[in-house]
Design a protein around this motif. Sequence first.
Motif, PDB file in Angstrom:
ATOM      1  N   PHE A  45      36.078  61.488   2.831  1.00 17.04           N
ATOM      2  CA  PHE A  45      35.093  60.935   2.752  1.00 17.04           C
ATOM      3  C   PHE A  45      35.669  59.631   2.998  1.00 17.04           C
ATOM      4  O   PHE A  45      35.735  58.744   1.287  1.00 17.04           O
ATOM      5  N   GLN A  48      29.858  56.033   5.621  1.00 18.07           N
ATOM      6  CA  GLN A  48      29.565  56.624   6.913  1.00 18.07           C
ATOM      7  C   GLN A  48      28.258  56.063   7.782  1.00 18.07           C
ATOM      8  O   GLN A  48      27.390  54.745   6.826  1.00 18.07           O
ATOM      9  N   TYR A  50      25.053  54.235   9.915  1.00 18.52           N
ATOM     10  CA  TYR A  50      24.075  54.758  11.099  1.00 18.52           C
ATOM     11  C   TYR A  50      22.945  53.017  10.721  1.00 18.52           C
ATOM     12  O   TYR A  50      22.670  52.718   9.667  1.00 18.52           O
ATOM     13  N   ARG A  55      25.700  53.565   4.972  1.00 19.87           N
ATOM     14  CA  ARG A  55      24.504  54.490   4.390  1.00 19.87           C
ATOM     15  C   ARG A  55      24.454  55.487   3.108  1.00 19.87           C
ATOM     16  O   ARG A  55      24.281  55.862   1.875  1.00 19.87           O
ATOM     17  N   GLN A  56      26.593  55.717   3.274  1.00 18.72           N
ATOM     18  CA  GLN A  56      26.744  56.903   1.974  1.00 18.72           C
ATOM     19  C   GLN A  56      28.373  56.294   1.692  1.00 18.72           C
ATOM     20  O   GLN A  56      29.021  56.069   3.248  1.00 18.72           O
ATOM     21  N   ARG A  94      27.729  62.431  15.273  1.00 21.46           N
ATOM     22  CA  ARG A  94      26.667  63.280  14.771  1.00 21.46           C
ATOM     23  C   ARG A  94      25.630  62.469  15.473  1.00 21.46           C
ATOM     24  O   ARG A  94      25.823  60.975  15.248  1.00 21.46           O
ATOM     25  N   THR A  97      20.037  62.054  11.649  1.00 15.43           N
ATOM     26  CA  THR A  97      20.620  62.153  10.200  1.00 15.43           C
ATOM     27  C   THR A  97      19.418  64.234   9.836  1.00 15.43           C
ATOM     28  O   THR A  97      19.665  64.148   9.008  1.00 15.43           O
ATOM     29  N   SER A  98      19.816  64.720  10.989  1.00 19.34           N
ATOM     30  CA  SER A  98      19.114  65.996  10.161  1.00 19.34           C
ATOM     31  C   SER A  98      20.713  66.404  10.129  1.00 19.34           C
ATOM     32  O   SER A  98      21.542  66.639  10.096  1.00 19.34           O
TER      33      SER A  98
END
Lengths: 114, 115
Positions: A45, A48, A50, A55-56, A94, A97-98
């Motif tokens: 990874f 990410q 959003y 975010r990460q 995706r 954030t589910s």
Amino acid sequence: DAGVTQSPTHLIKTRGQQVTLRCSPKSGHDTVSWYQQALGQGPQFIFQYYEEEERQRGNFPDRFSGHQFPNYSSELNVNALLLGDSALYLCASRSGTSGTDTQYFGPGTRLTVL
Amino acid sequence: AQSVAQPEDQVNVAEGNPLTVKCTYSVSGNPYLFWYVQYPNRGLQFLLKYITGDNLVKGSYGFEAEFNKSQTSFHLKKPSALVSDSALYFCAVRDKPAGFQKLVFGTGTRLLVSP
């Protein structure tokens, strides 16, 4: 329904150069992640995005940066390329954030650094 | 930290025989587990996932996976292997159940199905 798309398919650069990779998420998806897959390894990874914000972030140096646009597409930028940056770069998308949503991957960009 | 392990670098099976690709996990809390397949020079294709519920999860292309909490395993299975199943298989775990999560992958297992 188009899946995750990435461009270019292949890229050859020399050490010290900079590169930009692009990703368009699957229709209806708003979250984009980037992974690096070195030869013979599992994907790692990178970060990410959003709502146009990072975010990460994984354990990658600041030479790796990104951006997300209002249409949810994303770019990965790598500066001062090293030989060790040679890898397959995968984009995944995706929806939201589910915790139960599946990430879908693009075909990847194969980066070779000479 | 969440992690998965794939103890076999390669699995060999004859076409028509059942196949199993092994994965064990180490997580704090409830595991969210995934299997992906990668064909040569391609990205990852989603096969199936376990979030909660039935321990036997059915996925794409006839694959299924069995979640075993006591053995912390999530093995991928198929009753009858096809030559076209030959590929690289990755087990993955989500690092946290919600919010901004990432997938943590195993090192992969190469499946070779012989005719």
